[in-house]
Motif scaffolding. Structure first.
Motif, PDB file in Angstrom:
ATOM      1  N   SER A 276      -4.145   5.872   2.787  1.00 30.48           N
ATOM      2  CA  SER A 276      -3.451   4.696   2.286  1.00 30.48           C
ATOM      3  C   SER A 276      -4.127   4.237   0.999  1.00 30.48           C
ATOM      4  O   SER A 276      -5.347   4.186   0.916  1.00 30.48           O
TER       5      SER A 276
ATOM      6  N   ARG B  66       1.268   5.015   1.326  1.00 33.62           N
ATOM      7  CA  ARG B  66       0.729   5.903   2.346  1.00 33.62           C
ATOM      8  C   ARG B  66       1.206   7.333   2.147  1.00 33.62           C
ATOM      9  O   ARG B  66       2.392   7.563   1.913  1.00 33.62           O
TER      10      ARG B  66
ATOM     11  N   GLU C 298       0.868  -1.169   0.000  1.00 34.99           N
ATOM     12  CA  GLU C 298       0.000   0.000   0.000  1.00 34.99           C
ATOM     13  C   GLU C 298       0.902   1.214   0.000  1.00 34.99           C
ATOM     14  O   GLU C 298       2.054   1.152   0.411  1.00 34.99           O
TER      15      GLU C 298
END
Ligand SMILES: [Zn+2]
Ligand SMILES: [Zn+2]
Length: 177
Positions: free
Chosen positions: A33, A28, A26
């Motif tokens: 996110s 961020r 992911e």
């Protein structure tokens, strides 16, 4: 993934070529996110550029779900990274002394190159200002949050009607005075 730069930084200054799996799941930015939908291996080349500098070249392809600017649906967005950087190679002690430059090359720590951090910086540099799921995206209702691409809601229609009739009434009253 951490690359060991001791060969590059040795007396021989051996260039380093590496195929590195991207470990990012992911992406961020502060508290937000975004899912990494797909990713390919990164190619990283590092060589000594003289005077304690490192020349880094890299490529990597990732697809990240970036929310549509209007309706917030995640839009698969391709990032075709292809970059060249020249950075100071510093020992950990030297880095601690030069806090002002830390941000620029926070992915090198002594003899270690943090590939995910390097890729993170490059993705951030290429982050799109605005992503739309389609040019004709209708966004979401401000009142109930309904995605107006998927259906309509009642509050929009009554909202507009109410607004218009109030204006009409005001206008009528004004005329009658
Ligand atoms: Zn949209
Ligand atoms: Zn609504």
């Amino acid at each position: 993934m951490i690359l060991n730069l001791s060969g590059v930084l040795s007396e021989q200054h051996e260039p380093l070529d590496a195929v590195v799996p991207c470990e990012m799941e992911e992406f961020r930015i502060r508290k937000d996110s975004y899912p990494v939908i797909s990713k390919e291996e990164a190619f990283i080349h590092v060589e000594y550029a003289g005077e304690h500098k490192l020349y880094i070249r890299g490529t990597c392809r990732l697809v990240i779900g970036v929310p549509c600017d209007r309706c917030l649906t995640a839009v698969p967005t391709e990032f075709e990274l292809d970059f060249e950087r020249e950075v100071e190679s510093r020992t950990a002690e030297a880095a601690a002394d030069e806090t002002d430059e830390l941000d620029e090359n926070n992915y090198i720590d002594g003899y270690h190159l943090d590939v995910d951090r390097l890729l993170y910086n490059e993705i951030l540099v290429g982050w799109p200002m605005k992503v739309l799921c389609s040019e004709s995206c209708r966004g979401i209702c401000n009142v109930c949050g309904q995605n107006l691409n998927e259906g309509t809601c009642n509050c929009i229609d009554t909202g507009i009607d109410l607004g218009m009739s109030v204006i009409r009434d005001v206008f009528k009253n004004f005329k009658e005075v």
